[in-house]
Design an enzyme around this catalytic site. Sequence first.
Site, PDB file in Angstrom:
ATOM      1  N   ARG A  23       0.867  -1.174   0.000  1.00 19.13           N
ATOM      2  CA  ARG A  23       0.000   0.000   0.000  1.00 19.13           C
ATOM      3  C   ARG A  23       0.908   1.230   0.000  1.00 19.13           C
ATOM      4  O   ARG A  23       2.033   1.202   0.498  1.00 19.13           O
ATOM      5  CB  ARG A  23      -0.896   0.025   1.230  1.00 19.13           C
ATOM      6  CG  ARG A  23      -1.812  -1.183   1.383  1.00 19.13           C
ATOM      7  CD  ARG A  23      -2.614  -1.072   2.666  1.00 19.13           C
ATOM      8  NE  ARG A  23      -3.569  -2.173   2.838  1.00 19.13           N
ATOM      9  CZ  ARG A  23      -3.324  -3.276   3.527  1.00 19.13           C
ATOM     10  NH1 ARG A  23      -2.145  -3.434   4.131  1.00 19.13           N
ATOM     11  NH2 ARG A  23      -4.240  -4.224   3.635  1.00 19.13           N
TER      12      ARG A  23
ATOM     13  N   LYS B 208      -2.246  -2.389   7.943  1.00 17.77           N
ATOM     14  CA  LYS B 208      -3.442  -1.942   8.651  1.00 17.77           C
ATOM     15  C   LYS B 208      -3.556  -2.661   9.993  1.00 17.77           C
ATOM     16  O   LYS B 208      -3.184  -3.827  10.124  1.00 17.77           O
ATOM     17  CB  LYS B 208      -4.686  -2.214   7.802  1.00 17.77           C
ATOM     18  CG  LYS B 208      -4.812  -1.294   6.583  1.00 17.77           C
ATOM     19  CD  LYS B 208      -6.119  -1.537   5.869  1.00 17.77           C
ATOM     20  CE  LYS B 208      -6.300  -0.565   4.704  1.00 17.77           C
ATOM     21  NZ  LYS B 208      -7.584  -0.778   3.999  1.00 17.77           N
TER      22      LYS B 208
ATOM     23  N   HIS C 119      -1.921   1.950  -6.097  1.00 14.71           N
ATOM     24  CA  HIS C 119      -2.727   0.764  -5.820  1.00 14.71           C
ATOM     25  C   HIS C 119      -2.865  -0.125  -7.052  1.00 14.71           C
ATOM     26  O   HIS C 119      -3.117  -1.325  -6.928  1.00 14.71           O
ATOM     27  CB  HIS C 119      -4.108   1.175  -5.298  1.00 14.71           C
ATOM     28  CG  HIS C 119      -4.542   0.382  -4.110  1.00 14.71           C
ATOM     29  ND1 HIS C 119      -3.879   0.420  -2.903  1.00 14.71           N
ATOM     30  CD2 HIS C 119      -5.561  -0.494  -3.941  1.00 14.71           C
ATOM     31  CE1 HIS C 119      -4.476  -0.388  -2.042  1.00 14.71           C
ATOM     32  NE2 HIS C 119      -5.494  -0.963  -2.649  1.00 14.71           N
TER      33      HIS C 119
ATOM     34  N   ARG D 264      -0.358  -2.698  -6.724  1.00 15.50           N
ATOM     35  CA  ARG D 264      -0.755  -3.708  -5.739  1.00 15.50           C
ATOM     36  C   ARG D 264      -1.737  -4.708  -6.357  1.00 15.50           C
ATOM     37  O   ARG D 264      -1.606  -5.924  -6.163  1.00 15.50           O
ATOM     38  CB  ARG D 264      -1.372  -3.007  -4.535  1.00 15.50           C
ATOM     39  CG  ARG D 264      -1.818  -3.923  -3.397  1.00 15.50           C
ATOM     40  CD  ARG D 264      -2.177  -3.058  -2.180  1.00 15.50           C
ATOM     41  NE  ARG D 264      -2.962  -3.760  -1.188  1.00 15.50           N
ATOM     42  CZ  ARG D 264      -2.457  -4.524  -0.213  1.00 15.50           C
ATOM     43  NH1 ARG D 264      -1.155  -4.700  -0.133  1.00 15.50           N
ATOM     44  NH2 ARG D 264      -3.245  -5.097   0.672  1.00 15.50           N
TER      45      ARG D 264
ATOM     46  N   HIS E 287      -4.030  -8.946   4.044  1.00 15.52           N
ATOM     47  CA  HIS E 287      -5.478  -8.911   4.218  1.00 15.52           C
ATOM     48  C   HIS E 287      -5.865  -9.684   5.477  1.00 15.52           C
ATOM     49  O   HIS E 287      -5.429 -10.813   5.677  1.00 15.52           O
ATOM     50  CB  HIS E 287      -6.185  -9.549   3.017  1.00 15.52           C
ATOM     51  CG  HIS E 287      -6.170  -8.694   1.793  1.00 15.52           C
ATOM     52  ND1 HIS E 287      -6.389  -9.199   0.521  1.00 15.52           N
ATOM     53  CD2 HIS E 287      -5.982  -7.358   1.635  1.00 15.52           C
ATOM     54  CE1 HIS E 287      -6.329  -8.214  -0.359  1.00 15.52           C
ATOM     55  NE2 HIS E 287      -6.090  -7.094   0.290  1.00 15.52           N
TER      56      HIS E 287
ATOM     57  N   TYR F  73      -9.578 -11.149  -6.259  1.00 16.88           N
ATOM     58  CA  TYR F  73      -8.640 -11.349  -7.353  1.00 16.88           C
ATOM     59  C   TYR F  73      -8.882 -12.641  -8.107  1.00 16.88           C
ATOM     60  O   TYR F  73      -8.465 -12.777  -9.259  1.00 16.88           O
ATOM     61  CB  TYR F  73      -7.203 -11.286  -6.814  1.00 16.88           C
ATOM     62  CG  TYR F  73      -6.873  -9.928  -6.267  1.00 16.88           C
ATOM     63  CD1 TYR F  73      -6.584  -8.869  -7.116  1.00 16.88           C
ATOM     64  CD2 TYR F  73      -6.887  -9.682  -4.894  1.00 16.88           C
ATOM     65  CE1 TYR F  73      -6.308  -7.611  -6.626  1.00 16.88           C
ATOM     66  CE2 TYR F  73      -6.607  -8.424  -4.388  1.00 16.88           C
ATOM     67  CZ  TYR F  73      -6.331  -7.389  -5.261  1.00 16.88           C
ATOM     68  OH  TYR F  73      -6.065  -6.142  -4.758  1.00 16.88           O
TER      69      TYR F  73
END
Length: 299
Positions: free
Chosen positions: A150, A174, A245, A248, A271, A280
């Site tokens: 990110r 995150k 992004h 990514r 994630h 994806y």
Amino acid sequence: MPAGEAAVATAAEAFLLELRVERGLSPLTIAAYRCDLAQFGASVGRAGDWRADPEPARRFLASVRAAGRRGSTLARKAAALRAFYGFALREGIATRDVATLLEAPRPGSYLPDVLGPDEVARILDAPSPEDPAGIRDAAILELLYACGLRVSELTGLDLARLDLPGLQVRVIGKGNRERRVPMGEPARDRLHRYLAGPRAEWTAERPTPAVFVSRRGHRLGREAVWRIVGRWSRAAGVPERVTPHTFRHSFATHLLEGGADLRVVQALLGHASITTTQLYTHLTGERVREVYARSHPRA
């Protein structure tokens, strides 16, 4: 500034202060809300009493939908408006519970933009290897694609988290979760050249733990990286709009197309839920159908 826009801006500042101080939301979330409310205020202008009439908010959301923005973007803007109106009602700024009158659009799913391997290669090779800023930019582009970072993870990266001999980087993602992501030799080589060259010169009188810095030795921000990606994508002749992004998304898609396990890709992307990564799998299926339709004589 028109009166309606000014009134929204004043109320928005109080609302954002509450989010930051009392609810402790992240700076990125607050920045997104600030942008959404600024756009709403500009759409209000002089017309309509936004404090009691739901129509200004409805028109704003309709304009976002008409502009073809993604469902997730529309849902976020609607959520920002509902939270803002809830605050305004509690504080006596709004005189009607407008939030309950706004339809909550479903975020839905979307297929993110993905570059082909040849497009990635053209962008990565676009920066000049003779220019100090080009050496830095090449390292940024290479790391974005090599590790699927990110943009906030890249700009927050410190030297202590790079392991060039071990070909990996420790990333803080995150939720303050740490993960180790491998890199290839091209990324290692470009990082080494940047660290030993331009960065060493730019930080000689201004030590900093930041990996990516400006010519003045300051840590690069997210907007600077967005500009870098856009500049070299245009220079490479890639017609689509490319953002950090996009790299990514391309990283994840190319791994899956190469046979990588979904759980491995989840770990590499950081994630928390496998559901997010499963997006994806739909994307690669769509690409397979596109290739089939384009290539098979009886498609």
